[in-house]
Design a protein around this motif. Sequence first.
Motif, PDB file in Angstrom:
ATOM      1  N   ASN A  62       0.825  -1.211   0.000  1.00 18.70           N
ATOM      2  CA  ASN A  62       0.000   0.000   0.000  1.00 18.70           C
ATOM      3  C   ASN A  62       0.860   1.263   0.000  1.00 18.70           C
ATOM      4  N   THR A  63       1.937   1.244   0.783  1.00 20.86           N
ATOM      5  CA  THR A  63       2.817   2.408   0.833  1.00 20.86           C
ATOM      6  C   THR A  63       3.467   2.655  -0.522  1.00 20.86           C
ATOM      7  N   THR A  64       3.857   1.584  -1.190  1.00 15.42           N
ATOM      8  CA  THR A  64       4.480   1.721  -2.507  1.00 15.42           C
ATOM      9  C   THR A  64       3.505   2.307  -3.509  1.00 15.42           C
ATOM     10  N   ILE A  65       2.250   1.869  -3.479  1.00 12.29           N
ATOM     11  CA  ILE A  65       1.240   2.400  -4.398  1.00 12.29           C
ATOM     12  C   ILE A  65       1.012   3.889  -4.154  1.00 12.29           C
ATOM     13  N   VAL A  66       0.853   4.259  -2.891  1.00 13.65           N
ATOM     14  CA  VAL A  66       0.596   5.665  -2.542  1.00 13.65           C
ATOM     15  C   VAL A  66       1.773   6.550  -2.949  1.00 13.65           C
ATOM     16  N   MET A  67       2.987   6.138  -2.585  1.00 11.69           N
ATOM     17  CA  MET A  67       4.160   6.957  -2.896  1.00 11.69           C
ATOM     18  C   MET A  67       4.450   6.970  -4.389  1.00 11.69           C
ATOM     19  N   GLY A  68       4.142   5.862  -5.074  1.00  9.71           N
ATOM     20  CA  GLY A  68       4.312   5.839  -6.519  1.00  9.71           C
ATOM     21  C   GLY A  68       3.391   6.828  -7.206  1.00  9.71           C
ATOM     22  N   ALA A  69       2.160   6.921  -6.726  1.00  4.19           N
ATOM     23  CA  ALA A  69       1.201   7.876  -7.295  1.00  4.19           C
ATOM     24  C   ALA A  69       1.647   9.308  -7.048  1.00  4.19           C
ATOM     25  N   LEU A  70       2.102   9.587  -5.822  1.00  3.83           N
ATOM     26  CA  LEU A  70       2.584  10.935  -5.506  1.00  3.83           C
ATOM     27  C   LEU A  70       3.806  11.304  -6.339  1.00  3.83           C
ATOM     28  N   LEU A  71       4.699  10.342  -6.531  1.00 10.13           N
ATOM     29  CA  LEU A  71       5.884  10.590  -7.351  1.00 10.13           C
ATOM     30  C   LEU A  71       5.493  10.882  -8.798  1.00 10.13           C
ATOM     31  N   ALA A  72       4.526  10.137  -9.323  1.00  8.80           N
ATOM     32  CA  ALA A  72       4.078  10.365 -10.695  1.00  8.80           C
ATOM     33  C   ALA A  72       3.542  11.781 -10.865  1.00  8.80           C
ATOM     34  N   VAL A  73       2.752  12.240  -9.896  1.00  7.86           N
ATOM     35  CA  VAL A  73       2.207  13.606  -9.955  1.00  7.86           C
ATOM     36  C   VAL A  73       3.339  14.633  -9.903  1.00  7.86           C
ATOM     37  N   ALA A  74       4.290  14.418  -8.999  1.00  7.76           N
ATOM     38  CA  ALA A  74       5.414  15.347  -8.859  1.00  7.76           C
ATOM     39  C   ALA A  74       6.226  15.424 -10.149  1.00  7.76           C
ATOM     40  N   LEU A  75       6.447  14.279 -10.794  1.00 10.65           N
ATOM     41  CA  LEU A  75       7.230  14.263 -12.032  1.00 10.65           C
ATOM     42  C   LEU A  75       6.480  14.919 -13.183  1.00 10.65           C
ATOM     43  N   VAL A  76       5.160  14.808 -13.192  1.00  9.98           N
ATOM     44  CA  VAL A  76       4.380  15.506 -14.219  1.00  9.98           C
ATOM     45  C   VAL A  76       4.622  17.008 -14.129  1.00  9.98           C
ATOM     46  N   PHE A  77       4.552  17.551 -12.922  1.00 15.78           N
ATOM     47  CA  PHE A  77       4.800  18.986 -12.736  1.00 15.78           C
ATOM     48  C   PHE A  77       6.249  19.338 -13.068  1.00 15.78           C
ATOM     49  N   ALA A 134      11.594  24.064  -5.504  1.00 13.50           N
ATOM     50  CA  ALA A 134      10.552  23.340  -4.780  1.00 13.50           C
ATOM     51  C   ALA A 134      10.107  22.100  -5.558  1.00 13.50           C
ATOM     52  N   LEU A 135       9.836  22.249  -6.843  1.00 16.01           N
ATOM     53  CA  LEU A 135       9.391  21.118  -7.660  1.00 16.01           C
ATOM     54  C   LEU A 135      10.461  20.033  -7.719  1.00 16.01           C
ATOM     55  N   TYR A 136      11.682  20.450  -7.957  1.00 11.39           N
ATOM     56  CA  TYR A 136      12.766  19.492  -8.116  1.00 11.39           C
ATOM     57  C   TYR A 136      12.984  18.677  -6.846  1.00 11.39           C
ATOM     58  N   TRP A 137      13.061  19.355  -5.691  1.00 11.24           N
ATOM     59  CA  TRP A 137      13.407  18.643  -4.465  1.00 11.24           C
ATOM     60  C   TRP A 137      12.247  17.827  -3.903  1.00 11.24           C
ATOM     61  N   VAL A 138      11.016  18.236  -4.182  1.00 11.46           N
ATOM     62  CA  VAL A 138       9.880  17.372  -3.830  1.00 11.46           C
ATOM     63  C   VAL A 138       9.986  16.062  -4.592  1.00 11.46           C
ATOM     64  N   ALA A 139      10.316  16.150  -5.886  1.00  7.34           N
ATOM     65  CA  ALA A 139      10.472  14.936  -6.688  1.00  7.34           C
ATOM     66  C   ALA A 139      11.613  14.068  -6.161  1.00  7.34           C
ATOM     67  N   VAL A 140      12.711  14.696  -5.739  1.00  3.13           N
ATOM     68  CA  VAL A 140      13.847  13.931  -5.221  1.00  3.13           C
ATOM     69  C   VAL A 140      13.473  13.204  -3.930  1.00  3.13           C
ATOM     70  N   VAL A 141      12.798  13.899  -3.024  1.00  3.25           N
ATOM     71  CA  VAL A 141      12.395  13.269  -1.761  1.00  3.25           C
ATOM     72  C   VAL A 141      11.464  12.090  -2.037  1.00  3.25           C
ATOM     73  N   LEU A 142      10.500  12.284  -2.928  1.00  7.24           N
ATOM     74  CA  LEU A 142       9.545  11.219  -3.230  1.00  7.24           C
ATOM     75  C   LEU A 142      10.216  10.040  -3.928  1.00  7.24           C
ATOM     76  N   ILE A 143      11.145  10.331  -4.823  1.00  8.80           N
ATOM     77  CA  ILE A 143      11.821   9.231  -5.511  1.00  8.80           C
ATOM     78  C   ILE A 143      12.759   8.499  -4.562  1.00  8.80           C
ATOM     79  N   SER A 144      13.239   9.210  -3.538  1.00  6.79           N
ATOM     80  CA  SER A 144      14.052   8.571  -2.507  1.00  6.79           C
ATOM     81  C   SER A 144      13.215   7.562  -1.719  1.00  6.79           C
ATOM     82  N   VAL A 145      12.029   7.987  -1.321  1.00  7.28           N
ATOM     83  CA  VAL A 145      11.128   7.088  -0.595  1.00  7.28           C
ATOM     84  C   VAL A 145      10.726   5.913  -1.480  1.00  7.28           C
ATOM     85  N   PHE A 146      10.372   6.199  -2.731  1.00  5.66           N
ATOM     86  CA  PHE A 146       9.914   5.164  -3.644  1.00  5.66           C
ATOM     87  C   PHE A 146      11.031   4.160  -3.949  1.00  5.66           C
ATOM     88  N   GLY A 147      12.267   4.658  -4.119  1.00  6.19           N
ATOM     89  CA  GLY A 147      13.391   3.768  -4.365  1.00  6.19           C
ATOM     90  C   GLY A 147      13.627   2.820  -3.204  1.00  6.19           C
TER      91      GLY A 147
END
Length: 285
Positions: free
Chosen positions: A59-74, A84-97
Amino acid sequence: MRPTDRKPPMSLTRPHNRVTFNKVPEPTWAFWVIKVLATTVGETAADFLSTTLNLGLTNTTIVMGALLAVALVFQFRSRAYTPALYWVAVVLISVFGTLITDNLTDNLGISLVVTTIVFTIALAATFIVWYARERTLSIHQIDSTSREGFYWLAILFTFALGTVAGDLLAEQLNLGYLASVGVFAAAIGLVAVAHFVFKLNAIAAFWIAYVLTRPLGASLGDLLSQAKADGGLGLGTVGTSAIFLVAIVGLVIYLSVGERRTLRAATGAREARIGQTDTVGAHEE
């Protein structure tokens, strides 16, 4: 030479691959500090969501994957580097990785040795295809959709590889969190010496250091968050994540203010040059 006689900028000569300003930050001290902080948050936040909140890895992977996808779209839709956009994506991809590697080892039972080899091959393949297509791996030229895609794919694999490498060293090889922090910090120091003293290629030095900062941050996160009985300092995932997130937000605000100042200065200089060119053109006419 009149303004109309000048060659168009490169951004107008590649219509099939949208070209923008460079989309990633310069590797300054602030870049590396936030990178380590983000990797630490990636480790502790993943544990907090999946274990402390009992969401589970899937469940955590699905949620964080969705958030990462949204962040990367922006991030992809932006025309230039936005802190702000760049580092939000980095934090989320860190969690997702982190979650990807946890799923492979915990849910599927794949050994850390195998996952380390797999992610090493995946990262190498990404670099090979990236270079074959773009003829460069420089982060100073992330100025097209294609290059940005390769960049974020490489970032994902560096986080995944760094996570399993850190776990392999600290847990499976029983080195411990504190010693692992020392080993990876020393390795980064050696890369810096190799670059500045022995002239190791800047691009190679950057990517090697980028991979090494992931297990450094992960080991640091485990050292701070894990219980004392397990070799940590017992701050917990909540406390550690909160401290590092606050630090990241503060540094991103600092970078955002600096970016605005730089943009205003560049805009003013560009307008001044245009004014001078127009004046020269008027005199020639």
